[in-house]
Design a protein around this motif. Structure first.
Motif, PDB file in Angstrom:
ATOM      1  N   ALA A 113       0.832  -1.207   0.000  1.00 46.86           N
ATOM      2  CA  ALA A 113       0.000   0.000   0.000  1.00 46.86           C
ATOM      3  C   ALA A 113       0.866   1.256   0.000  1.00 46.86           C
ATOM      4  CB  ALA A 113      -0.940  -0.015   1.195  1.00 46.86           C
ATOM      5  N   ALA A 114       1.937   1.247   0.760  1.00 49.20           N
ATOM      6  CA  ALA A 114       2.834   2.408   0.806  1.00 49.20           C
ATOM      7  C   ALA A 114       3.480   2.647  -0.560  1.00 49.20           C
ATOM      8  CB  ALA A 114       3.895   2.204   1.873  1.00 49.20           C
ATOM      9  N   GLU A 115       3.875   1.563  -1.221  1.00 50.46           N
ATOM     10  CA  GLU A 115       4.463   1.697  -2.557  1.00 50.46           C
ATOM     11  C   GLU A 115       3.435   2.252  -3.539  1.00 50.46           C
ATOM     12  OE1 GLU A 115       5.884  -2.206  -3.444  1.00 50.46           O
ATOM     13  OE2 GLU A 115       7.578  -2.066  -2.067  1.00 50.46           O
ATOM     14  N   ASN A 116       2.189   1.780  -3.452  1.00 54.05           N
ATOM     15  CA  ASN A 116       1.139   2.265  -4.345  1.00 54.05           C
ATOM     16  C   ASN A 116       0.806   3.733  -4.082  1.00 54.05           C
ATOM     17  OD1 ASN A 116       0.881  -0.109  -5.752  1.00 54.05           O
ATOM     18  ND2 ASN A 116      -0.777  -0.878  -4.489  1.00 54.05           N
ATOM     19  N   ARG A 117       0.853   4.151  -2.838  1.00 57.95           N
ATOM     20  CA  ARG A 117       0.600   5.563  -2.533  1.00 57.95           C
ATOM     21  C   ARG A 117       1.657   6.442  -3.178  1.00 57.95           C
ATOM     22  NH1 ARG A 117      -1.136   3.489   2.520  1.00 57.95           N
ATOM     23  NH2 ARG A 117       0.944   3.661   3.411  1.00 57.95           N
ATOM     24  N   ILE A 118       2.875   5.965  -3.199  1.00 57.70           N
ATOM     25  CA  ILE A 118       3.947   6.744  -3.825  1.00 57.70           C
ATOM     26  C   ILE A 118       3.755   6.779  -5.331  1.00 57.70           C
ATOM     27  CG2 ILE A 118       6.420   6.781  -4.302  1.00 57.70           C
ATOM     28  CD1 ILE A 118       6.803   5.617  -1.463  1.00 57.70           C
ATOM     29  N   LEU A 119       3.419   5.632  -5.924  1.00 57.45           N
ATOM     30  CA  LEU A 119       3.291   5.557  -7.379  1.00 57.45           C
ATOM     31  C   LEU A 119       2.025   6.230  -7.900  1.00 57.45           C
ATOM     32  CD1 LEU A 119       4.409   1.868  -8.019  1.00 57.45           C
ATOM     33  CD2 LEU A 119       5.693   3.937  -8.498  1.00 57.45           C
ATOM     34  N   PHE A 120       0.894   5.987  -7.281  1.00 63.66           N
ATOM     35  CA  PHE A 120      -0.385   6.400  -7.840  1.00 63.66           C
ATOM     36  C   PHE A 120      -1.118   7.450  -7.024  1.00 63.66           C
ATOM     37  CE2 PHE A 120       0.189   1.865  -8.883  1.00 63.66           C
ATOM     38  CZ  PHE A 120       0.371   2.006 -10.244  1.00 63.66           C
ATOM     39  N   GLY A 121      -0.686   7.699  -5.832  1.00 63.81           N
ATOM     40  CA  GLY A 121      -1.471   8.523  -4.920  1.00 63.81           C
ATOM     41  C   GLY A 121      -1.383   9.998  -5.183  1.00 63.81           C
ATOM     42  N   ARG A 122      -2.530  10.602  -5.177  1.00 54.59           N
ATOM     43  CA  ARG A 122      -2.627  12.049  -5.195  1.00 54.59           C
ATOM     44  C   ARG A 122      -3.685  12.409  -4.164  1.00 54.59           C
ATOM     45  NH1 ARG A 122      -4.159  14.018 -10.890  1.00 54.59           N
ATOM     46  NH2 ARG A 122      -5.661  12.388 -10.589  1.00 54.59           N
ATOM     47  N   THR A 123      -3.553  13.556  -3.594  1.00 51.41           N
ATOM     48  CA  THR A 123      -4.530  13.976  -2.604  1.00 51.41           C
ATOM     49  C   THR A 123      -5.825  14.379  -3.307  1.00 51.41           C
ATOM     50  OG1 THR A 123      -3.851  16.282  -2.631  1.00 51.41           O
ATOM     51  CG2 THR A 123      -2.710  14.817  -1.080  1.00 51.41           C
ATOM     52  N   LYS A 124      -6.879  14.447  -2.546  1.00 51.97           N
ATOM     53  CA  LYS A 124      -8.176  14.842  -3.078  1.00 51.97           C
ATOM     54  C   LYS A 124      -8.101  16.255  -3.656  1.00 51.97           C
ATOM     55  CE  LYS A 124     -13.004  15.088  -1.682  1.00 51.97           C
ATOM     56  NZ  LYS A 124     -13.943  14.908  -0.578  1.00 51.97           N
ATOM     57  N   ILE A 125      -7.373  17.109  -2.988  1.00 49.69           N
ATOM     58  CA  ILE A 125      -7.223  18.493  -3.443  1.00 49.69           C
ATOM     59  C   ILE A 125      -6.511  18.541  -4.792  1.00 49.69           C
ATOM     60  CG2 ILE A 125      -6.188  20.735  -2.886  1.00 49.69           C
ATOM     61  CD1 ILE A 125      -8.587  19.973  -1.140  1.00 49.69           C
ATOM     62  N   GLU A 126      -5.471  17.733  -4.964  1.00 49.43           N
ATOM     63  CA  GLU A 126      -4.758  17.691  -6.238  1.00 49.43           C
ATOM     64  C   GLU A 126      -5.664  17.216  -7.366  1.00 49.43           C
ATOM     65  OE1 GLU A 126      -0.216  16.750  -4.732  1.00 49.43           O
ATOM     66  OE2 GLU A 126      -1.610  15.088  -5.028  1.00 49.43           O
TER      67      GLU A 126
END
Length: 70
Positions: A23-36
């Motif tokens: 999950a941490a790796e996926n947050r780095i690869l695909f994650g953007r905040t709701k605001i972004e």
């Protein structure tokens, strides 16, 4: 004397740690905040509206190729 270990709990903890690592790796690869995400959607909407409002040709009038039937 050795400590008694519940193997079921150790197995669950190991699986949970592995899922958290993925999950941490996926947050780095695909994650953007709701605001972004909202900012990007708003920018795309504004750009599309700008282009539509500043269009040079009118959509209602047929073009030369439409009038010829080609």
């Amino acid at each position: 004397m050795a400590e008694i270990v519940n193997l079921r709990l150790v197995k669950k903890r190991k699986a949970k740690d592995a899922k958290e690592k993925i999950a941490a790796e996926n947050r780095i690869l695909f994650g953007r905040t709701k605001i972004e995400k909202q900012f990007e959607r708003e920018a795309n909407r504004k750009a599309a509206r700008f282009l539509d409002e500043n269009r040079l040709e009118n959509r209602d009038t047929p073009t030369e190729t439409d009038a010829d039937g080609k």
